[in-house]
Design a protein around this motif. Structure first.
Motif, PDB file in Angstrom:
ATOM      1  N   LYS A  74      22.635 105.117 -11.197  1.00 33.87           N
ATOM      2  CA  LYS A  74      23.890 104.354 -11.168  1.00 33.87           C
ATOM      3  C   LYS A  74      23.607 102.932 -11.637  1.00 33.87           C
ATOM      4  CE  LYS A  74      25.268 108.074  -9.132  1.00 33.87           C
ATOM      5  NZ  LYS A  74      25.397 109.210  -9.967  1.00 33.87           N
ATOM      6  N   HIS A  75      24.648 102.108 -11.707  1.00 35.16           N
ATOM      7  CA  HIS A  75      24.488 100.727 -12.174  1.00 35.16           C
ATOM      8  C   HIS A  75      25.197  99.769 -11.231  1.00 35.16           C
ATOM      9  CE1 HIS A  75      22.864 102.226 -15.930  1.00 35.16           C
ATOM     10  NE2 HIS A  75      23.849 103.106 -15.932  1.00 35.16           N
ATOM     11  N   LEU A  76      24.621  98.579 -11.055  1.00 36.54           N
ATOM     12  CA  LEU A  76      25.206  97.521 -10.235  1.00 36.54           C
ATOM     13  C   LEU A  76      25.579  96.357 -11.137  1.00 36.54           C
ATOM     14  CD1 LEU A  76      25.855  96.336  -7.411  1.00 36.54           C
ATOM     15  CD2 LEU A  76      23.518  95.460  -7.371  1.00 36.54           C
ATOM     16  N   PHE A  77      26.856  95.956 -11.098  1.00 39.88           N
ATOM     17  CA  PHE A  77      27.341  94.825 -11.877  1.00 39.88           C
ATOM     18  C   PHE A  77      27.917  93.780 -10.933  1.00 39.88           C
ATOM     19  CE2 PHE A  77      27.682  98.481 -14.730  1.00 39.88           C
ATOM     20  CZ  PHE A  77      26.963  98.015 -15.816  1.00 39.88           C
ATOM     21  N   ILE A  78      27.682  92.521 -11.266  1.00 36.41           N
ATOM     22  CA  ILE A  78      28.148  91.402 -10.452  1.00 36.41           C
ATOM     23  C   ILE A  78      28.963  90.465 -11.327  1.00 36.41           C
ATOM     24  CG2 ILE A  78      27.418  89.448  -9.021  1.00 36.41           C
ATOM     25  CD1 ILE A  78      24.682  91.602  -9.377  1.00 36.41           C
ATOM     26  N   HIS A  79      30.112  90.034 -10.829  1.00 38.23           N
ATOM     27  CA  HIS A  79      30.872  89.003 -11.521  1.00 38.23           C
ATOM     28  C   HIS A  79      31.795  88.311 -10.530  1.00 38.23           C
ATOM     29  CE1 HIS A  79      33.472  92.568 -11.997  1.00 38.23           C
ATOM     30  NE2 HIS A  79      34.470  91.718 -11.982  1.00 38.23           N
TER      31      HIS A  79
END
Length: 92
Positions: A74-79
């Motif tokens: 899976k992928h973790l994105f932060i904004h």
């Protein structure tokens, strides 16, 4: 579960540190992603950039969370959103 605990703990800590009067954490779960966002003012843009590149090495437990998420493909994105930060785990 460890990733959830890291994200929630970080959000609660920053709410306390910044003395947010009415903090909230919203968790949204869909077929494709799990999103956590708060109203704690966000993260400095240069830190968000480093977090998304995996090059931020100070605290937050984000690197460990990213490693766990990526271990399962899976992928973790932060904004930042208008009122705070968003951490999104993309499932597909």
């Amino acid at each position: 579960m460890q990733v959830w605990m890291n994200l929630l703990s970080n959000m609660l800590n920053i709410a306390q540190k910044r003395a947010i009067k009415y903090p909230y954490i919203e968790i949204t779960i869909s077929e494709h992603a799990i999103s956590f966002h708060d109203n704690c003012g966000g993260i400095e843009p240069e830190i968000v950039e480093k977090l998304n590149k995996g090059s931020y090495k100070n605290g937050l437990g984000i690197n460990m969370s990213r490693e766990i998420v990526e271990k399962y493909g899976k992928h973790l994105f932060i904004h930042n959103l208008d009122q705070g930060a968003q951490f999104m785990i993309v499932l597909s």
